[in-house]
Write an enzyme that holds these catalytic residues in place. Structure first.
Site, PDB file in Angstrom:
ATOM      1  N   SER A  50      48.130  35.804  43.604  1.00 27.19           N
ATOM      2  CA  SER A  50      46.890  36.386  43.803  1.00 27.19           C
ATOM      3  C   SER A  50      46.860  37.496  44.485  1.00 27.19           C
ATOM      4  O   SER A  50      45.961  38.193  44.706  1.00 27.19           O
ATOM      5  CB  SER A  50      45.741  35.539  43.822  1.00 27.19           C
ATOM      6  OG  SER A  50      45.500  34.729  42.722  1.00 27.19           O
TER       7      SER A  50
ATOM      8  N   HIS B   9      39.818  33.743  50.706  1.00 18.96           N
ATOM      9  CA  HIS B   9      40.997  33.438  49.585  1.00 18.96           C
ATOM     10  C   HIS B   9      41.405  34.842  49.448  1.00 18.96           C
ATOM     11  O   HIS B   9      40.985  35.955  49.633  1.00 18.96           O
ATOM     12  CB  HIS B   9      40.267  32.790  48.275  1.00 18.96           C
ATOM     13  CG  HIS B   9      41.309  31.612  47.765  1.00 18.96           C
ATOM     14  ND1 HIS B   9      41.966  31.782  46.803  1.00 18.96           N
ATOM     15  CD2 HIS B   9      41.529  30.283  48.263  1.00 18.96           C
ATOM     16  CE1 HIS B   9      42.714  30.970  46.773  1.00 18.96           C
ATOM     17  NE2 HIS B   9      42.442  29.912  47.303  1.00 18.96           N
TER      18      HIS B   9
ATOM     19  N   THR C 237      42.063  36.916  46.588  1.00 23.42           N
ATOM     20  CA  THR C 237      41.345  37.813  45.829  1.00 23.42           C
ATOM     21  C   THR C 237      40.039  38.593  46.706  1.00 23.42           C
ATOM     22  O   THR C 237      40.285  39.877  46.774  1.00 23.42           O
ATOM     23  CB  THR C 237      40.959  37.399  44.602  1.00 23.42           C
ATOM     24  OG1 THR C 237      41.901  36.949  43.890  1.00 23.42           O
ATOM     25  CG2 THR C 237      40.357  38.663  43.680  1.00 23.42           C
TER      26      THR C 237
ATOM     27  N   ASP D 252      43.839  38.894  37.587  1.00 25.19           N
ATOM     28  CA  ASP D 252      44.841  39.166  38.485  1.00 25.19           C
ATOM     29  C   ASP D 252      46.201  38.615  37.616  1.00 25.19           C
ATOM     30  O   ASP D 252      47.380  39.246  37.941  1.00 25.19           O
ATOM     31  CB  ASP D 252      44.590  38.611  39.959  1.00 25.19           C
ATOM     32  CG  ASP D 252      44.407  37.084  39.773  1.00 25.19           C
ATOM     33  OD1 ASP D 252      44.015  36.549  38.615  1.00 25.19           O
ATOM     34  OD2 ASP D 252      44.183  36.441  40.788  1.00 25.19           O
ATOM     35  N   HIS D 253      46.108  37.703  36.811  1.00 21.91           N
ATOM     36  CA  HIS D 253      47.275  36.966  36.140  1.00 21.91           C
ATOM     37  C   HIS D 253      46.976  35.964  35.453  1.00 21.91           C
ATOM     38  O   HIS D 253      45.698  35.739  35.335  1.00 21.91           O
ATOM     39  CB  HIS D 253      48.240  36.513  37.143  1.00 21.91           C
ATOM     40  CG  HIS D 253      47.648  35.547  38.204  1.00 21.91           C
ATOM     41  ND1 HIS D 253      47.175  34.262  37.773  1.00 21.91           N
ATOM     42  CD2 HIS D 253      47.196  35.607  39.603  1.00 21.91           C
ATOM     43  CE1 HIS D 253      46.679  33.641  38.837  1.00 21.91           C
ATOM     44  NE2 HIS D 253      46.814  34.572  39.978  1.00 21.91           N
TER      45      HIS D 253
END
Length: 452
Positions: free
Chosen positions: A71, A122, A124, A296-297
């Site tokens: 991320s 975090h 992101t 993001d994934h």
């Protein structure tokens, strides 16, 4: 189908135009691949807002040094339009600072909001304001947040506001000195008014400094949701020059890491409710708004199908699950202190998942028995084997999650991320630019261009 009709109607009143949007929303579903969206849509039995926008593209997610990203690198790509190594935020491998377009938006007079369901330090959310060589540098990230130009930050709080040892200057106090109002209660949150810089912290954050899982709200009320944070952001950020707001559904990823399908579905639906808030805003501001939704994934290698139920599935079974993997694991841990028998473990699994041990297949019974033995240290597995079986999570929980998913017709291939392309959807001004196949860096480059 109400949401589908609303989005279709909105598309009709938000014409394509050469002009740039005044208001930009970027929604990032952490770990939210196409399977997660499809599962949530099927479970909800109606078209979700995030799945009904008129423009759709396919987005590659790799980092600079890995085909399967994390991320931090993906967040940097989405926030700045440049690749970096996995684990790095807003910084190139040689230490060069990579600036996000949020900083450029500030220089152009727009207000900026960063919203998440997890901690504000975090990966992101940090990608939009921080520059660190390691995503684990939580205190450094928190201090950079406190000294940033972001107008509105909302989420579960900070993981290490006083550093890893708890002895450093409080990042919240640093934020207050930089002009932020910090709201920690519902009353303080509701009292926030336009014209101030604000940090909104979830009133009842988890130990991971996140919101409570949606699936746990019945037993642990969560007074503020991602949709509430998004709605307040619109109120605080609206101004003559417009705004940019990033909203992350961060706990979709966490649930998928633990292969918890029911929790992942509920988090995806909660994320969709936040998207719906933005769509309603766009309906009030036709011709001025752009909404982009991406991920993001993908996490977990979720598959909508299982060999146990070849061409059948029943996602309504997910309703049987009472607690998230996190709450259930905590209950298992508590019971182990007084000695957790296998019969008691089976009863816990039946209570939380509706799985009757006597009705499981021989293989499923064996998997649950082994998980109990490993969890209670009655059996020791080589580290690599244990990691392959349970991914570092509570063994009984993971075994139950996988058995439960199979009954519903779902499969998981990993406890980590995958390189599956993700979907990017958009509506509003310049939304047509997000069609086709492209890298995640293209999203940032397009949004940066729209700030010109």
């Amino acid at each position: 189908m109400k949401k589908l009709f609303a989005a279709t109607a909105l598309a009709a009143v938000l014409p394509l135009a050469a002009a740039n949007p005044k208001y930009i929303f970027l929604f990032i579903g952490d770990g939210m691949g196409a399977p997660q969206v499809a599962l949530a849509t099927e479970y909800a039995r109606e078209k979700l807002t995030l799945g009904s926008l008129p423009t759709v593209g396919v987005t590659a997610t790799r980092s600079l040094n890995r085909f399967i990203t994390d991320s931090a690198a993906a967040g940097t790509a989405l926030a700045a339009g440049e690749k970096t190594n996995s684990g790095m935020i807003g910084q190139s491998p040689d230490g060069r600072r990579i600036e996000s377009y949020a900083a450029e938006a500030v220089r152009r007079g727009k207000k900026i909001g960063v919203v998440t369901s997890v901690s504000l330090d975090h990966a992101t959310p940090a990608a939009f304001y921080a520059h660190v060589p390691s995503r684990s540098s939580y205190y450094d990230i928190a201090c950079q947040m406190a000294q940033s130009d972001i107008d509105y930050l909302a989420g579960g709080g900070l993981l290490q506001p006083k550093g890893k040892d708890g002895r450093r200057p409080d990042a919240y106090e640093l934020a207050r000195k930089n002009g932020y109002t910090v709201a920690r209660t519902v009353k303080e949150f509701e009292a926030l008014k336009p014209g101030i810089k604000a940090i909104a912290v979830a009133p009842n954050p988890t130990r991971q400094a996140s919101l409570q899982y949606e699936i746990d709200r019945a037993v642990a009320p969560n007074p503020l949701t991602l949709a509430d944070f998004t709605r307040k952001g619109i109120e605080l950020l609206q101004n003559p020059n417009g705004f940019f707001m990033m909203v992350e559904g961060g706990m979709i990823d966490w649930a998928c890491h633990a292969n918890d399908a029911a929790a992942a579905v509920q988090e995806t639906i909660a994320f969709d409710r936040a998207v719906e808030v933005a769509v309603k805003f766009a309906e009030r501001h036709p011709g001025e708004t752009l909404i982009v939704i991406t991920a993001d994934h993908e996490t977990g290698g979720l598959t909508l199908g299982h060999g146990q139920t070849p061409y059948l599935n029943d996602y309504s079974l997910l309703d049987r699950q009472k607690l998230s993997f996190q709450k259930f694991s905590a209950e298992v841990k508590k019971r182990k202190r007084s000695g957790l028998s296998f019969a008691e473990a089976c009863k816990l699994v039946e209570t939380n998942y509706g799985l009757d041990y006597g009705k499981l297949t021989t293989a499923e019974q064996a998997a649950l028995k082994q998980a109990w033995e490993v969890s209670t240290q009655k059996r020791t597995l080589p580290e690599a084997e244990a990691d392959e079986l349970y991914g570092g999570h509570e063994p009984i929980t993971v075994a139950a999650n996988r058995i439960f998913a199979a009954k519903a017709g779902l499969g998981w291939s990993t406890y980590a991320h995958t390189a599956l392309p993700v979907l990017t959807a958009a509506i509003g001004i310049n939304s047509e630019k997000f069609t086709g196949r492209y890298d995640n860096t293209a999203i940032a480059r397009l949004l940066r261009e729209m700030l010109q």
